[in-house]
Write a protein that holds these residues in place. Structure first.
Motif, mmCIF file in Angstrom:
data_model
loop_
_atom_site.group_PDB
_atom_site.id
_atom_site.type_symbol
_atom_site.label_atom_id
_atom_site.label_comp_id
_atom_site.label_asym_id
_atom_site.label_seq_id
_atom_site.Cartn_x
_atom_site.Cartn_y
_atom_site.Cartn_z
ATOM 1 N N PRO A 53 26.620 46.866 52.622
ATOM 2 C CA PRO A 53 26.047 47.551 51.454
ATOM 3 C C PRO A 53 26.722 48.906 51.205
ATOM 4 C CG PRO A 53 24.301 46.586 52.780
ATOM 5 C CD PRO A 53 25.577 46.414 53.558
ATOM 6 N N LYS A 54 27.043 49.608 52.290
ATOM 7 C CA LYS A 54 27.679 50.929 52.151
ATOM 8 C C LYS A 54 29.049 50.791 51.478
ATOM 9 C CE LYS A 54 29.255 54.932 54.818
ATOM 10 N NZ LYS A 54 30.183 55.098 55.956
ATOM 11 N N MET A 55 29.833 49.798 51.932
ATOM 12 C CA MET A 55 31.179 49.586 51.357
ATOM 13 C C MET A 55 31.051 49.138 49.908
ATOM 14 S SD MET A 55 34.456 49.568 51.548
ATOM 15 C CE MET A 55 35.254 49.427 53.142
ATOM 16 N N LEU A 56 30.069 48.279 49.618
ATOM 17 C CA LEU A 56 29.902 47.793 48.239
ATOM 18 C C LEU A 56 29.566 48.977 47.323
ATOM 19 C CD1 LEU A 56 29.791 45.645 46.086
ATOM 20 C CD2 LEU A 56 27.475 45.029 46.864
ATOM 21 N N SER A 57 28.677 49.863 47.775
ATOM 22 C CA SER A 57 28.341 51.043 46.962
ATOM 23 C C SER A 57 29.567 51.897 46.716
ATOM 24 C CB SER A 57 27.302 51.919 47.675
ATOM 25 O OG SER A 57 26.199 51.178 48.019
ATOM 26 N N GLN A 58 30.352 52.095 47.772
ATOM 27 C CA GLN A 58 31.563 52.934 47.698
ATOM 28 C C GLN A 58 32.561 52.350 46.699
ATOM 29 O OE1 GLN A 58 32.881 53.907 51.787
ATOM 30 N NE2 GLN A 58 34.946 53.507 51.028
ATOM 31 N N GLU A 59 32.777 51.016 46.775
ATOM 32 C CA GLU A 59 33.774 50.392 45.898
ATOM 33 C C GLU A 59 33.272 50.327 44.455
ATOM 34 O OE1 GLU A 59 36.278 50.823 47.520
ATOM 35 O OE2 GLU A 59 37.147 48.911 48.127
ATOM 36 N N LEU A 60 31.959 50.144 44.260
ATOM 37 C CA LEU A 60 31.397 50.169 42.906
ATOM 38 C C LEU A 60 31.595 51.561 42.296
ATOM 39 C CD1 LEU A 60 28.083 48.161 43.444
ATOM 40 C CD2 LEU A 60 29.965 47.524 41.895
ATOM 41 N N LYS A 61 31.388 52.594 43.112
ATOM 42 C CA LYS A 61 31.547 53.975 42.635
ATOM 43 C C LYS A 61 33.007 54.214 42.215
ATOM 44 C CE LYS A 61 29.858 58.586 43.855
ATOM 45 N NZ LYS A 61 31.145 59.345 44.045
ATOM 46 N N SER A 62 33.940 53.738 43.025
ATOM 47 C CA SER A 62 35.363 53.962 42.715
ATOM 48 C C SER A 62 35.757 53.210 41.443
ATOM 49 C CB SER A 62 36.203 53.522 43.912
ATOM 50 O OG SER A 62 37.391 52.951 43.487
#
Lengths: 113, 113
Positions: A53-62
């Motif tokens: 979930p943390k990586m998904l949030s990070q990549e969505l933000k980018s």
């Protein structure tokens, strides 16, 4: 600089611009998931359960910062957030088709399936 | 599983196969460099001076393991090593064209140049 070198440098610059935005294991899969329509966080995560979930949030933000996707918040009870492709994100379609085609070709050539 | 979900999963699998091989900042640029012909290590490095020799060696090895490039050693004085694309590497051409086109489009949309 010879013309072929100049052509090579030009192509490298354009490709590296693109790679800067879509590089990594997850950004292209997230864009592919959203080509199937607007989705919530959980729906995107279901398409790629092996991402944290943390990586998904990070990549969505980018992807949002690069104007590939939009994030819409609905102030309801409960609050809901939806993600969708921008026109710039949708313009990745041809690239995604070639990526899928090559992935199929590679699998057939190397894995024989 | 609904048909759209199945279609999405199929596309994700093919794309992730491709990304496994070409992911990262350097593999696509190395392939682009070699679309301009067989090259030695130093010639590839000149096309992307900001990569470290260690990283370039590592990425060349990975591309060789995935049968995207071949490495040919000439037992002369001095010994020379040349890299070139395999047919599988050359089959990336359509994807590279779309990547370059999108990179140009992105630069125009975002950077306005």
């Amino acid at each position: 600089m010879k013309s072929t070198e100049a052509a090579c440098q030009y192509e490298l610059m354009a490709a590296r611009d693109a790679l800067e935005v879509i590089q990594g294991k997850w950004r292209i899969p997230i864009v592919i998931s959203l080509t199937y329509g607007t989705k919530r966080f959980g729906e995107i995560h279901r398409d790629m359960p092996d991402i944290s979930p943390k990586m998904l949030s990070q990549e969505l933000k980018s992807l949002e910062e690069n104007q590939i996707i939009t994030r819409t918040l609905y102030d309801r009870m409960p609050v809901t957030v939806e993600y969708s492709l921008t026109p710039l994100g949708q313009s990745l379609q041809n690239l995604l088709v070639e990526l899928r085609n090559w992935g199929k070709h590679f699998r057939k050539e190397i894995v024989g399936k």
